[in-house]
Scaffold this motif. Sequence first.
Motif, short mmCIF file in Angstrom:
data_model
loop_
_atom_site.label_atom_id
_atom_site.label_comp_id
_atom_site.label_asym_id
_atom_site.label_seq_id
_atom_site.Cartn_x
_atom_site.Cartn_y
_atom_site.Cartn_z
N UNK B 231 39.20 -5.67 44.35
CA UNK B 231 40.11 -5.24 45.41
C UNK B 231 41.42 -6.02 45.34
N UNK B 232 41.31 -7.35 45.15
CA UNK B 232 42.51 -8.18 45.12
C UNK B 232 43.42 -7.76 43.96
N UNK B 233 42.79 -7.55 42.79
CA UNK B 233 43.58 -7.16 41.61
C UNK B 233 44.27 -5.82 41.85
N UNK B 234 43.52 -4.88 42.44
CA UNK B 234 44.08 -3.55 42.67
C UNK B 234 45.22 -3.61 43.69
N UNK B 235 45.06 -4.46 44.73
CA UNK B 235 46.14 -4.57 45.72
C UNK B 235 47.40 -5.14 45.07
N UNK B 236 47.21 -6.22 44.31
CA UNK B 236 48.36 -6.81 43.63
C UNK B 236 49.04 -5.77 42.74
N UNK B 317 48.28 -11.57 35.19
CA UNK B 317 48.49 -10.78 33.97
C UNK B 317 47.67 -9.49 34.02
N UNK B 318 46.47 -9.58 34.57
CA UNK B 318 45.65 -8.37 34.68
C UNK B 318 46.33 -7.35 35.58
N UNK B 319 46.87 -7.82 36.73
CA UNK B 319 47.52 -6.86 37.63
C UNK B 319 48.76 -6.27 36.98
N UNK B 320 49.52 -7.11 36.26
CA UNK B 320 50.73 -6.59 35.61
C UNK B 320 50.37 -5.55 34.56
N UNK B 321 49.33 -5.83 33.77
CA UNK B 321 48.93 -4.89 32.73
C UNK B 321 48.51 -3.56 33.34
N UNK B 322 47.71 -3.64 34.40
CA UNK B 322 47.26 -2.40 35.03
C UNK B 322 48.42 -1.68 35.71
N UNK B 323 49.41 -2.46 36.21
CA UNK B 323 50.58 -1.83 36.81
C UNK B 323 51.32 -1.01 35.77
N UNK B 324 51.45 -1.58 34.58
CA UNK B 324 52.11 -0.84 33.50
C UNK B 324 51.31 0.40 33.14
N UNK B 325 49.98 0.24 33.14
CA UNK B 325 49.10 1.36 32.78
C UNK B 325 49.22 2.51 33.77
N UNK B 326 49.39 2.17 35.06
CA UNK B 326 49.41 3.22 36.08
C UNK B 326 50.82 3.67 36.43
N UNK B 327 51.83 3.03 35.82
CA UNK B 327 53.21 3.40 36.10
C UNK B 327 53.47 4.89 35.88
N UNK B 328 53.05 5.47 34.73
CA UNK B 328 53.29 6.90 34.53
C UNK B 328 52.68 7.76 35.64
N UNK B 375 50.49 9.42 44.68
CA UNK B 375 50.62 8.74 43.39
C UNK B 375 49.98 7.37 43.43
N UNK B 376 50.19 6.65 44.53
CA UNK B 376 49.63 5.31 44.62
C UNK B 376 48.11 5.36 44.65
N UNK B 377 47.56 6.31 45.41
CA UNK B 377 46.10 6.38 45.48
C UNK B 377 45.51 6.75 44.11
N UNK B 378 46.17 7.69 43.43
CA UNK B 378 45.68 8.06 42.09
C UNK B 378 45.74 6.86 41.15
N UNK B 379 46.83 6.08 41.28
CA UNK B 379 46.96 4.88 40.44
C UNK B 379 45.84 3.91 40.74
N UNK B 380 45.54 3.72 42.04
CA UNK B 380 44.47 2.79 42.41
C UNK B 380 43.13 3.28 41.86
N UNK B 381 42.91 4.60 41.97
CA UNK B 381 41.64 5.14 41.49
C UNK B 381 41.50 4.94 39.99
N UNK B 382 42.61 5.12 39.27
CA UNK B 382 42.54 4.92 37.83
C UNK B 382 42.30 3.45 37.51
N UNK B 383 43.00 2.57 38.24
CA UNK B 383 42.90 1.14 37.94
C UNK B 383 41.53 0.59 38.30
#
Lengths: 384, 474
Positions: B231-236, B317-328, B375-383
């Motif tokens: 949860x913490x990682x996904x929130x970040x 770093x994990x949150x940043x990587x996933x942020x990049x992954x879910x950016x599209x 978009x944010x919810x879909x990103x969270x679900x993917x992450x």
Amino acid sequence: MLCAPWFANDNDMTSPRLTTSRQPLRLLQDRVATGLITAGGVGVLLAILAIGIFLVWETLPLLAIGDALALTTLTPLAWGTLKAALSALLFAIPVALGAAIYSALFMSARLRSRIKPTLEMMEAIPGVVVGFIAGLILAPWVERHLASALVVMIWLPLSAGLAGFCWHLAKTRLRRRLPLCWAGLWLVPWLAFMVTVALWLTPWIEQHWLGGDLRQLLYQRFGMDYATRNALIVGIAMGFAVIPSIYSLAEDALADVPKTLIEGAQALGASRWQALWKVALTAAGPGIFSAVMIGAGRAVGETMIVLMASGNTALLSANPFEGMRSMSASIAIELPEAAPGTQTYHLLILAALVLFIFTFLVNTLAEVVRHRLRRRYRQLGSMS
Amino acid sequence: MTGVPADTAPSRRRLHWLDGLWPWLCAASVALSLLMLGALLTLLLVRGLGHFWPATLEEVTLRSGETFAGQAVREVALPQQPGDERLYFTGNRDIESVRWRWVAIDDIAMQAQPMDLIRLERSPWDDFIGRLVAIEQHDQRWEGDAAWQQLTSLLALPVSQRPDSQLLLITASGQAVQQPLANVVSAQAPNAMTWRQKTLAWSQSVWRFLSEGPRAANTGGGVWPAIFGTVLMVILMSVIVTPFGVLAAIYLNEIAHQGRLTRFVRIGVRNLAGVPSIVYGVFGLGVFVYGIGGSLDEWFFSETLPSPTFGTGGLLWASLTLALLTLPVVIVATEEGLARIPEAQREGAVALGATRLEMLTRIVLPMAAPAMLTGMILAIARAAGEVAPLMLVGVAKLAPQMPVDGEFPYLHLERKFMHLGYHLFDTAFHGDDVQAAIPLVYATALLLVLIVLVLNLTAIFLRHYLRRQRGSEC
């Protein structure tokens, strides 16, 4: 597009209520904000571009080493990736396209509005869960009951045909009660029942026709080894994960085929089969092609399912009952241990680059084809 | 029909036959997909929730005269000979050094379900299955039924208030054991429980699974740190990805010149959503961890080198990587929302004298807000379901410290964290006793699937609801 006229004439349009001292401030705010948004937007797009640049930059040192080593290391991995993706697509393409054809052309609208989101929900199931079920539950079961698994695979399409045959023989009242446009739903218990029947009959079939032990037979007759986690398991598990993405796109393409085309073909005397095969599938062909491409891209890049269900042995064999090691799984296993700057590190990044380029090209191709298709539909729609 | 030439007749008949067959094959593929999905979810539900149900304990006497107690797990056909064998979970690893036992069913002379068999969950060791003889506390001693009542009343107390006591236990084979109360987590006598008590015990163990940390090398206990880490990682991640994604979408849709270049960029962004997640993990490891993290270590944490602070995988770093992954995902969803706003709204705002900033903040963004949320919810679900990139950038199988604690600066971005998906992978594939871990893995998988499905359903309903609302507006 939006900017020039109102920007330039702003002073002339000043409403009397606004004092002139606030006006420059508003304009300044606007310029600053536009600049910030542009900077932010371009920055984000550059960050995305940086992925490609980084991967290319980190593989450059490999040029100095020479490509012989890279080739020998990566060949089994590339083969494993292809084998996993192919076995997944072999399972996924028929099922996904069949489902797309059925739900675009036959399913009742009410059922379709429920089934489509449900099947798209399959895509959301995390790969790690599918991999766990495949690697720890399905793989040992199939190892013990190989013959049953194969019999079920052959028996399922036959039982679907059998259902159709019985339906044609049945009385009109029963047919009306179980119409074809709801068959997607009421065939579920039928198939479950048929699977049970197949499982119940298999020991007998194996005893009489397959000499009691199929794995023994495969080994003696064809020299095929059997590994617990093999291409068959990966194909089923990854096929399960790929089905929704192919289905969703192919269904969109088929549902968008102008109804007038199919009706016209049938009015001219084509049977439903001919109308589908010669008209609907031809018209939606590019869309279906792009759906399959997207599915292939996903199958090539999927990591957790291959990692958990393939055994991760780097073999160059075409045997569907042997394991493989894919590029993505190799990266996940080896990269955390590889020190930066070493040969292994660069090789693994080369593997990542290959994956990146492959999926990017495949997706671009699919996207371009789909654009063309949409334009063609618009033309067809305007003609009718 | 008389006009049909004779030579086309056979091909027509063949076509007719196909005409009847292929809709059924297509219908069966829908049914097969539904069947597989249903089977997967049912399997997860039954095995994931069933694990917490207090299982009946059996006392088995073999033909050889040996006696043991345990919980029957499953039956499999014996290899090379007729008959079945049954797997029992017998526990007591500290006493008998094994906790699983395969028994051929033909070897069983007698099996019973005595009411006084109990099952203790213990903290350093795993479960004990056997009988309670007595409880000793200083100079007091309870025996028989009184001992059991005393034990349940002691376990009802908070851990810190439990007095020093010794349990005298006896296994089914007759071996006596002493067990300090401090190591006992819970006690059950499942054979003597009524349905209501079992339901109560079930809900308690589900709660303990959700709220406690793992025990016994991840084969027991709960998944609370993993839930917390996820949860913490996904929130970040969503805090990072939402503003940037929205910014990029606004730039692409509202400010950039709509030419060929913008179209290419748009296709490129869309395609990045299809790039395998592991590639993002490689990028995160190479750029964030080794590149940026390594430099940060040299500049600010040089006294602790060579042991890295930011130069190794961590929460940030994990949150940043996933942020990049879910950016599209966020960019595409927001752009769709922006494109659906009628051009007339923008032109109207501008015609009334608004600057572009005012038009964006007062007209366009409020109207596009639902799309951003989707978009944010879909990103969270993917992450939340993504594991592969995390294996490279900072997930741990057992994090010694939580990433949030009472020490300054409270949120420790450089620490490694636990993640539900990785916890599942690690317990299922790298544990020392996979057999014992599988029920917990099922429960973890169920939890993960539920989280992801609920998030996706929220996004679907939100989109559906807002589209309908928008439709009535226009």
